[in-house]
Design a protein around this motif. Structure first.
Motif, PDB file in Angstrom:
ATOM      1  N   THR B 516    -104.811 -43.989 -29.932  1.00 28.43           N
ATOM      2  CA  THR B 516    -104.631 -45.166 -29.063  1.00 28.43           C
ATOM      3  C   THR B 516    -105.249 -44.913 -27.686  1.00 28.43           C
ATOM      4  O   THR B 516    -105.917 -45.789 -27.120  1.00 28.43           O
ATOM      5  CB  THR B 516    -103.120 -45.466 -28.913  1.00 28.43           C
ATOM      6  OG1 THR B 516    -102.560 -45.642 -30.218  1.00 28.43           O
ATOM      7  CG2 THR B 516    -102.878 -46.705 -28.077  1.00 28.43           C
ATOM      8  N   ILE B 517    -105.035 -43.722 -27.168  1.00 32.71           N
ATOM      9  CA  ILE B 517    -105.601 -43.381 -25.851  1.00 32.71           C
ATOM     10  C   ILE B 517    -107.130 -43.426 -25.907  1.00 32.71           C
ATOM     11  O   ILE B 517    -107.791 -43.989 -25.029  1.00 32.71           O
ATOM     12  CB  ILE B 517    -105.101 -41.988 -25.402  1.00 32.71           C
ATOM     13  CG1 ILE B 517    -103.617 -42.061 -25.050  1.00 32.71           C
ATOM     14  CG2 ILE B 517    -105.906 -41.457 -24.221  1.00 32.71           C
ATOM     15  CD1 ILE B 517    -102.923 -40.712 -24.982  1.00 32.71           C
ATOM     16  N   SER B 519    -109.020 -45.056 -28.070  1.00 27.10           N
ATOM     17  CA  SER B 519    -109.494 -46.437 -28.255  1.00 27.10           C
ATOM     18  C   SER B 519    -109.439 -47.202 -26.934  1.00 27.10           C
ATOM     19  O   SER B 519    -110.338 -47.991 -26.623  1.00 27.10           O
ATOM     20  CB  SER B 519    -108.635 -47.174 -29.285  1.00 27.10           C
ATOM     21  OG  SER B 519    -108.621 -46.459 -30.480  1.00 27.10           O
ATOM     22  N   THR B 520    -108.391 -46.965 -26.162  1.00 32.55           N
ATOM     23  CA  THR B 520    -108.253 -47.641 -24.868  1.00 32.55           C
ATOM     24  C   THR B 520    -109.392 -47.231 -23.929  1.00 32.55           C
ATOM     25  O   THR B 520    -109.990 -48.058 -23.241  1.00 32.55           O
ATOM     26  CB  THR B 520    -106.896 -47.296 -24.233  1.00 32.55           C
ATOM     27  OG1 THR B 520    -105.873 -47.558 -25.186  1.00 32.55           O
ATOM     28  CG2 THR B 520    -106.649 -48.104 -22.971  1.00 32.55           C
ATOM     29  N   TYR B 521    -109.679 -45.942 -23.940  1.00 38.26           N
ATOM     30  CA  TYR B 521    -110.797 -45.446 -23.116  1.00 38.26           C
ATOM     31  C   TYR B 521    -112.106 -46.092 -23.552  1.00 38.26           C
ATOM     32  O   TYR B 521    -112.869 -46.609 -22.713  1.00 38.26           O
ATOM     33  CB  TYR B 521    -110.841 -43.914 -23.195  1.00 38.26           C
ATOM     34  CG  TYR B 521    -112.199 -43.276 -23.176  1.00 38.26           C
ATOM     35  CD1 TYR B 521    -113.065 -43.424 -22.078  1.00 38.26           C
ATOM     36  CD2 TYR B 521    -112.645 -42.475 -24.232  1.00 38.26           C
ATOM     37  CE1 TYR B 521    -114.313 -42.818 -22.065  1.00 38.26           C
ATOM     38  CE2 TYR B 521    -113.873 -41.870 -24.226  1.00 38.26           C
ATOM     39  CZ  TYR B 521    -114.714 -42.045 -23.143  1.00 38.26           C
ATOM     40  OH  TYR B 521    -115.939 -41.442 -23.137  1.00 38.26           O
ATOM     41  N   ASN B 524    -112.470 -49.623 -22.462  1.00 34.93           N
ATOM     42  CA  ASN B 524    -112.540 -49.842 -21.011  1.00 34.93           C
ATOM     43  C   ASN B 524    -113.739 -49.202 -20.333  1.00 34.93           C
ATOM     44  O   ASN B 524    -114.004 -49.472 -19.170  1.00 34.93           O
ATOM     45  CB  ASN B 524    -111.273 -49.311 -20.340  1.00 34.93           C
ATOM     46  CG  ASN B 524    -110.110 -50.266 -20.484  1.00 34.93           C
ATOM     47  OD1 ASN B 524    -109.971 -51.222 -19.733  1.00 34.93           O
ATOM     48  ND2 ASN B 524    -109.288 -50.036 -21.499  1.00 34.93           N
ATOM     49  N   TRP B 535    -110.830 -43.003 -16.734  1.00 29.51           N
ATOM     50  CA  TRP B 535    -109.441 -42.836 -16.276  1.00 29.51           C
ATOM     51  C   TRP B 535    -109.348 -43.009 -14.761  1.00 29.51           C
ATOM     52  O   TRP B 535    -108.494 -43.708 -14.238  1.00 29.51           O
ATOM     53  CB  TRP B 535    -108.912 -41.465 -16.704  1.00 29.51           C
ATOM     54  CG  TRP B 535    -107.722 -41.010 -15.920  1.00 29.51           C
ATOM     55  CD1 TRP B 535    -107.717 -40.196 -14.827  1.00 29.51           C
ATOM     56  CD2 TRP B 535    -106.343 -41.374 -16.134  1.00 29.51           C
ATOM     57  NE1 TRP B 535    -106.439 -40.008 -14.357  1.00 29.51           N
ATOM     58  CE2 TRP B 535    -105.575 -40.734 -15.145  1.00 29.51           C
ATOM     59  CE3 TRP B 535    -105.692 -42.196 -17.073  1.00 29.51           C
ATOM     60  CZ2 TRP B 535    -104.189 -40.855 -15.058  1.00 29.51           C
ATOM     61  CZ3 TRP B 535    -104.313 -42.318 -16.988  1.00 29.51           C
ATOM     62  CH2 TRP B 535    -103.579 -41.659 -16.000  1.00 29.51           C
ATOM     63  N   PRO B 542    -103.820 -49.567 -18.282  1.00 25.28           N
ATOM     64  CA  PRO B 542    -104.217 -49.941 -19.651  1.00 25.28           C
ATOM     65  C   PRO B 542    -103.738 -48.941 -20.712  1.00 25.28           C
ATOM     66  O   PRO B 542    -103.421 -49.343 -21.840  1.00 25.28           O
ATOM     67  CB  PRO B 542    -105.751 -49.990 -19.595  1.00 25.28           C
ATOM     68  CG  PRO B 542    -106.159 -49.431 -18.285  1.00 25.28           C
ATOM     69  CD  PRO B 542    -104.985 -49.403 -17.385  1.00 25.28           C
ATOM     70  N   PHE B 543    -103.671 -47.683 -20.340  1.00 29.83           N
ATOM     71  CA  PHE B 543    -103.221 -46.664 -21.298  1.00 29.83           C
ATOM     72  C   PHE B 543    -101.729 -46.832 -21.579  1.00 29.83           C
ATOM     73  O   PHE B 543    -101.290 -46.753 -22.716  1.00 29.83           O
ATOM     74  CB  PHE B 543    -103.518 -45.262 -20.760  1.00 29.83           C
ATOM     75  CG  PHE B 543    -104.988 -44.970 -20.655  1.00 29.83           C
ATOM     76  CD1 PHE B 543    -105.694 -44.534 -21.763  1.00 29.83           C
ATOM     77  CD2 PHE B 543    -105.665 -45.155 -19.454  1.00 29.83           C
ATOM     78  CE1 PHE B 543    -107.064 -44.279 -21.676  1.00 29.83           C
ATOM     79  CE2 PHE B 543    -107.023 -44.907 -19.361  1.00 29.83           C
ATOM     80  CZ  PHE B 543    -107.732 -44.466 -20.467  1.00 29.83           C
ATOM     81  N   GLU B 545    -100.008 -49.551 -21.286  1.00 31.35           N
ATOM     82  CA  GLU B 545     -99.789 -50.765 -22.056  1.00 31.35           C
ATOM     83  C   GLU B 545    -100.122 -50.551 -23.529  1.00 31.35           C
ATOM     84  O   GLU B 545     -99.388 -50.969 -24.424  1.00 31.35           O
ATOM     85  CB  GLU B 545    -100.616 -51.912 -21.476  1.00 31.35           C
ATOM     86  CG  GLU B 545    -100.189 -53.250 -22.040  1.00 31.35           C
ATOM     87  CD  GLU B 545    -101.026 -54.401 -21.507  1.00 31.35           C
ATOM     88  OE1 GLU B 545    -101.447 -54.336 -20.341  1.00 31.35           O
ATOM     89  OE2 GLU B 545    -101.247 -55.352 -22.277  1.00 31.35           O
ATOM     90  N   ALA B 546    -101.230 -49.859 -23.774  1.00 31.64           N
ATOM     91  CA  ALA B 546    -101.632 -49.610 -25.164  1.00 31.64           C
ATOM     92  C   ALA B 546    -100.611 -48.729 -25.887  1.00 31.64           C
ATOM     93  O   ALA B 546    -100.337 -48.914 -27.069  1.00 31.64           O
ATOM     94  CB  ALA B 546    -103.012 -48.964 -25.193  1.00 31.64           C
TER      95      ALA B 546
END
Lengths: 97, 551
Positions: B516-517, B519-521, B524, B535, B542-543, B545-546
């Motif tokens: 998840t981390i 994918s968020t990176y 973004n 970061w 965003p991290f 929230e994800a």
């Protein structure tokens, strides 16, 4: 919950338990169970003698549970110690014990 | 590399004889465990979860083939055929018997090795850039200075009983590959105003319970004053560092309590008084030590190699390895090769005796009799001719040592954790393996780009989780292993301590959380950004929230 007494053998550091016959066993299933505080104290006194006789080091009592007669060491740490191995099975250095 | 002189040989052999006698006295009951423990620890011998563990010093990570083969032999004869390379460029054997340790120490002494300064509240094994003497961005080789510090600090009477252990790291290159900001003293060789090299000195960095990034105490120290200046730092620490609380005894606590300015003032005042003493190294002794580190005779070779260029085009796996595990060298036509100990499915940093022998063979045949260990737990061949790269790759591949993941997600740092360690609260190796499995696809790691993922099984932080771009810390929560994730740490020149992102995860949920981390990176990031840059730009929101849903 019953207690057993565990330690590491002085010569090679291997995890051992005080057994019913007063010897030190690698098999937690053969460890002597102390049901009361007094019995635990007696086990500890016996272990202290084994320390003085240079059989074991790092002695401590620990609570265990019994499931169908099998001893469950309760914590992950004590399960890993009782297994005498890392939890890393199916590996190239997974040496049989 | 440095070779022992008569004094060194006599000293190390004497120590072995002493320890042999101490073990005998222990077994005969003339020493109690309380009396014996500090003696065995001074020789690198710990009692761990399952057995004794012996930590062997590899000074500044430099190994000869002869030494590697001896380590392999020790692993076979007295352990279970493998060892673990640590985050301090050391090697640990996990299953040694107390009664065998004197013989193991004798075997080490034969190849100019020992376990001194791998434990205890002394100056520990000094670590360095693993590409020292080879990297193309090097200003000056840090190894002679490491060796000078090693000789100076060994059994130093004033500093053998410090408030706590003391770690020094030296980088001599533009890029910091030794994590100097996370050491009690970090030294960076820099060019001075008069064109001469000197040290930029950092102090008070560290991991553990209270992580700090080291602070600059001196922008420039002339090289000839290294010993006297370090001695002044240690003296101030030795006098004022706390001894009443183990958790507050490292120099980082003192530096941060006094403030860097006051600490500097105290050090400089001591230095003004003591530097007149003959502490600094005489020039001829410095030259003697330098001579051991003369660069190997590497006649420049062609930079292009046709076979290699061909292979790069036809074999994407080779191209990937070439891109990540082959590093530029200061001599044209040469490179340094990282032997990854991070093949998915294997314990990070472990090497079998056979692999040690194999690495020794490669070092002999392809790398001028030198191998290195880096703090991220890989082996390195520092001086390889470019024209030998295809052969080296083929041989590594056959042994499962050609994973092209150096400094990528798969190149995780991982401490032994609760599978071995008496201090650990949670396992780390199985988690590392699960993460490695999930991110096994090299194309995905390539897409993610440079990423440092570090994991420790307890707050002592041997696995450097604080400095990981992604850090994982295992804790014990009422008998269950729980994993806290922190983001944004960095071990390099932009050193930073990661921020805990939120509540911890159970073991089985960790790989998905990392996914998840990542994918968020990826969702973004802007063009050209690596994880850390994204970061730093977007922050935690965003991290969070994800991972945990909208607040």
């Amino acid at each position: 919950m019953p207690n057993v007494v565990t330690a590491n053998r002085l010569l090679d550091g291997i995890v051992v338990y005080l057994a019913a016959d007063g010897s030190w066993t690698e098999d937690i299933g053969c460890a002597r169970l102390a049901e009361t505080e007094e019995e635990t104290k007696a086990l500890e006194a016996e272990a202290a003698r084994a320390v003085a006789e240079r059989l074991v080091v790092a002695v401590y009592p620990m609570a265990v549970a019994l499931h169908d007669g099998a001893v469950d060491p309760l914590s992950v740490r004590e399960r890993i110690r009782a297994a005498h191995r890392t939890t890393l099975t199916k590996d190239w250095y997974d040496v049989p014990l | 590399m440095y070779r022992y002189d008569e004094f060194d040989h006599a000293f190390v052999h004497e120590r072995v004889a002493q320890f042999r006698e101490q073990v005998e006295r222990r077994l005969l009951g003339k020493l109690t465990e309380d009396e014996f423990r500090p003696l065995r620890l001074r020789n690198g011998l710990y009692l761990q979860l399952h057995a004794y563990m012996l930590r062997i010093a590899i000074p500044y990570g430099v190994l000869s083939p002869r030494q590697l083969r001896q380590l392999a032999m020790i692993g076979r004869r007295w352990d279970r055929g493998y060892g673990h390379f640590t985050t301090r460029q050391n090697l640990q054997f996990n299953w040694v018997k107390l009664v065998d340790v004197p013989d193991i120490l004798s075997a080490l002494a034969e190849v100019e090795m020992h376990c001194i300064q791998t434990s205890g509240n002394c100056v520990r094994n000094v670590t360095a850039d693993p590409f020292a003497g080879a990297a193309n961005d090097e200003i000056e080789d840090p190894r002679p200075w490491c060796e000078i510090l090693r000789q100076w600090s060994t059994l130093h009477p004033e500093f053998s009983w410090l408030p706590r252990k003391f770690k020094i790291a030296i980088s001599g290159a533009v890029e910091d590959r030794a994590a100097i900001a996370f050491h009690d003293i970090g030294l960076k060789i820099v060019r001075g105003p008069d064109g001469k090299n000197g040290f930029r000195v950092f102090v008070g960095g560290g991991m553990g319970r209270t992580p700090y990034v080291g602070q600059e105490i001196r922008p420039f120290l002339a090289k000839e004053h290294l010993l006297s200046y370090i001695e002044s730092i240690l003296r101030v620490y030795n006098l004022h560092g706390r001894r009443d609380n183990l958790n507050k005894a490292r120099i980082k606590i003192l530096v941060n309590q006094l403030g860097i300015d006051k600490f500097r003032e105290d050090v400089e005042a001591d230095w003004e008084q003591t530097r007149k003493d003959a502490i600094d190294l005489p020039e001829d002794e410095r030259r003697r030590i330098m001579s051991y580190f003369a660069p190997p005779d590497l006649p420049p070779r062609p930079i292009r190699d046709e076979g290699l260029d061909q292979r790069r085009i036809t074999d994407p796996v080779f191209a990937n390895w070439l891109k990540h595990n082959v590093r530029p060298h200061q001599v044209p036509g040469y490179v340094s090769v990282v032997i990854s100990l991070k093949e998915p499915g294997r314990t990070p940093g472990d090497a079998s005796s056979d692999q040690m022998d194999f690495a020794a063979d490669l070092a002999e045949r392809y790398s001028r009799n030198e191998a290195r260990v880096n703090y991220t737990q890989n082996l390195i061949l520092p001086h390889v001719a470019r024209s030998d790269l295809v052969s080296v790759y083929e041989e590594l591949k056959a042994e499962g040592l050609a994973t092209g993941n150096y400094d990528l997600l798969g190149d995780m740092i991982c401490c032994p954790g609760l599978d071995y360690c008496n201090l650990a609260n949670a396992r780390s190796i199985p988690i590392a393996k699960e993460i490695a499995k999930r991110f096994e696809d090299p194309a995905r790691q390539e897409l993610i780009g440079p990423l440092r993922l570090n994991m420790s099984g307890c707050i002592n932080a041997c696995g450097h989780h604080h400095s990981g771009n992604i850090g994982i810390l295992g804790v014990d929560k009422k008998g269950t292993e729980l994993y806290q994730i922190s983001l944004g740490g960095s071990p390099k020149d932009d050193a930073a301590v990661g921020t805990i992102i939120g509540p911890g995860f159970r073991a089985e949920a960790v790989p998905q959380a990392i996914d998840t981390i990542i994918s968020t990176y990826l969702a973004n990031r802007n063009d050209g950004e690596d994880f850390l840059a994204t970061w730093r730009r977007v922050g935690a929101a965003p991290f969070k929230e994800a991972l945990y849903g909208a607040a």
